[in-house]
Design a protein around this motif. Sequence first.
Motif, short mmCIF file in Angstrom:
data_model
loop_
_atom_site.label_atom_id
_atom_site.label_comp_id
_atom_site.label_asym_id
_atom_site.label_seq_id
_atom_site.Cartn_x
_atom_site.Cartn_y
_atom_site.Cartn_z
N ALA A 95 0.92 -1.19 0.00
CA ALA A 95 -0.05 -0.03 0.14
C ALA A 95 1.12 1.26 -0.05
N GLY A 96 0.28 2.40 -0.47
CA GLY A 96 0.97 3.64 -0.47
C GLY A 96 1.53 3.93 1.04
N GLU A 97 3.03 4.41 1.11
CA GLU A 97 3.46 4.52 2.53
C GLU A 97 2.92 5.54 3.41
N HIS A 98 1.99 6.52 2.82
CA HIS A 98 1.30 7.58 3.43
C HIS A 98 0.06 7.07 3.86
N ASP A 99 -0.47 6.03 3.49
CA ASP A 99 -1.70 5.49 3.97
C ASP A 99 -1.71 4.24 4.90
N VAL A 100 -0.45 3.52 5.08
CA VAL A 100 -0.43 2.44 5.85
C VAL A 100 -0.97 2.34 7.06
N ASP A 101 -1.19 3.46 7.79
CA ASP A 101 -1.66 3.67 9.15
C ASP A 101 -2.99 3.50 9.15
N GLY A 102 -3.54 3.66 8.08
CA GLY A 102 -5.18 3.48 8.05
C GLY A 102 -5.73 2.49 7.47
N ILE A 103 -4.91 1.45 7.34
CA ILE A 103 -5.35 0.17 6.92
C ILE A 103 -5.01 -1.03 7.98
N PRO A 104 -6.01 -1.45 8.49
CA PRO A 104 -5.72 -2.38 9.66
C PRO A 104 -5.15 -3.55 9.55
N THR A 105 -5.02 -4.20 8.38
CA THR A 105 -4.15 -5.35 8.09
C THR A 105 -2.78 -4.78 7.67
N PRO A 106 -1.75 -5.31 8.42
CA PRO A 106 -0.56 -4.78 8.29
C PRO A 106 -0.01 -4.70 6.78
N THR A 107 0.58 -3.78 6.37
CA THR A 107 1.28 -3.46 5.02
C THR A 107 2.75 -4.03 5.23
N GLN A 108 3.21 -5.18 4.29
CA GLN A 108 4.14 -5.79 4.54
C GLN A 108 5.44 -4.79 3.59
N VAL A 109 4.96 -4.35 2.56
CA VAL A 109 5.75 -3.40 1.55
C VAL A 109 5.01 -1.84 1.45
N HIS A 132 -7.25 12.59 -2.51
CA HIS A 132 -8.60 11.77 -1.89
C HIS A 132 -8.10 11.17 -0.60
N THR A 133 -6.87 10.67 -0.64
CA THR A 133 -6.14 10.25 0.63
C THR A 133 -4.66 10.89 0.65
N PRO A 134 -4.29 10.84 1.79
CA PRO A 134 -2.66 11.20 1.91
C PRO A 134 -1.76 10.36 0.99
N GLY A 135 -2.20 9.00 0.78
CA GLY A 135 -1.25 8.12 0.57
C GLY A 135 -1.81 7.22 -0.52
N SER A 136 -3.02 7.57 -1.56
CA SER A 136 -3.53 6.81 -2.77
C SER A 136 -2.21 6.61 -3.59
N ILE A 137 -2.25 5.58 -4.35
CA ILE A 137 -1.19 5.23 -5.40
C ILE A 137 -2.07 4.80 -6.55
N ALA A 138 -1.74 4.96 -7.99
CA ALA A 138 -2.14 4.57 -9.00
C ALA A 138 -1.08 3.62 -9.57
N LEU A 139 -1.26 2.40 -10.14
CA LEU A 139 -0.47 1.66 -10.81
C LEU A 139 -0.36 1.74 -12.42
N VAL A 140 0.81 1.71 -12.96
CA VAL A 140 0.63 1.70 -14.43
C VAL A 140 1.58 0.56 -15.10
N TYR A 141 0.96 -0.15 -15.99
CA TYR A 141 1.47 -1.00 -16.59
C TYR A 141 1.67 -0.57 -18.04
N ASP A 142 2.97 -0.30 -18.36
CA ASP A 142 3.23 0.21 -19.81
C ASP A 142 3.63 -1.12 -20.84
N ASP A 143 2.47 -1.44 -21.37
CA ASP A 143 2.34 -2.67 -22.41
C ASP A 143 3.54 -2.42 -23.52
N PRO A 144 4.52 -3.10 -23.52
CA PRO A 144 5.48 -2.72 -24.41
C PRO A 144 4.93 -3.14 -25.76
#
Length: 217
Positions: A95-109, A132-144
């Motif tokens: 999860a995003g590093e700035h949102d991990v404290d708001g997620i009850p299940t521990p974030t390992q990475v 939207h939140t302090p630590g939201s993340i989007a993920l991009v897959y740049d298909d070659p």
Amino acid sequence: MTYQGNVTVGGPADVRELPDLTIAKVAVGPMDNNAYVLQCRATGEKLLIDAAAEPETLLALIDGPLTAIVTTHQHGDHWQALSAVAAATDAVTYAGEHDVDGIPTPTQVPVADGDVVKVGQVELRAIHLVGHTPGSIALVYDDPQGHPHLFTGDCLFPGGVGSTNGDPERFATLYRDVTDKLFGQLPDETWIYPGHGNDSTLGAERPHLEEWRERGW
């Protein structure tokens, strides 16, 4: 059938077959959340984006080992099934590093802007988006062999950016990040996979950016 990304709670997943990656989209839970199972076609490894709800539905879609679970942000409707799916699969949680404290299940990475999350031989680049939140993340897959594929959580939808609860400062921050880091860096062909509802492309949404800025949401 050609992938469209139109799914409903209780209905089947919609599956997109790319040369190196398979994307399965399913709708779950009372808030009609989208969850995505990504599978590397070379190795068979799988990654889940947002264990939002209905763990039994998600586990049936995963149908076997799961390498990783990425939570796009800390809002509760995106992690209701996280504990159950993580326990059933032993998947590594991200999860995003700035949102991990708001997620009850521990974030390992904890994930920072620009970090790479891998599923088999496929790389997903994390984009930190604030507002939207302090630590939201989007993920991009740049298909070659094609166009980029962008998983936006609740930061970008068809018709606008995600909710900032009427806060002008938060809206300005999210709008700036979305325009600079997404629209400013990725081509119009980029396919948007949001946290709720139907898909879109950056090209379909780009003409409306000024309208969104003027209305403030």
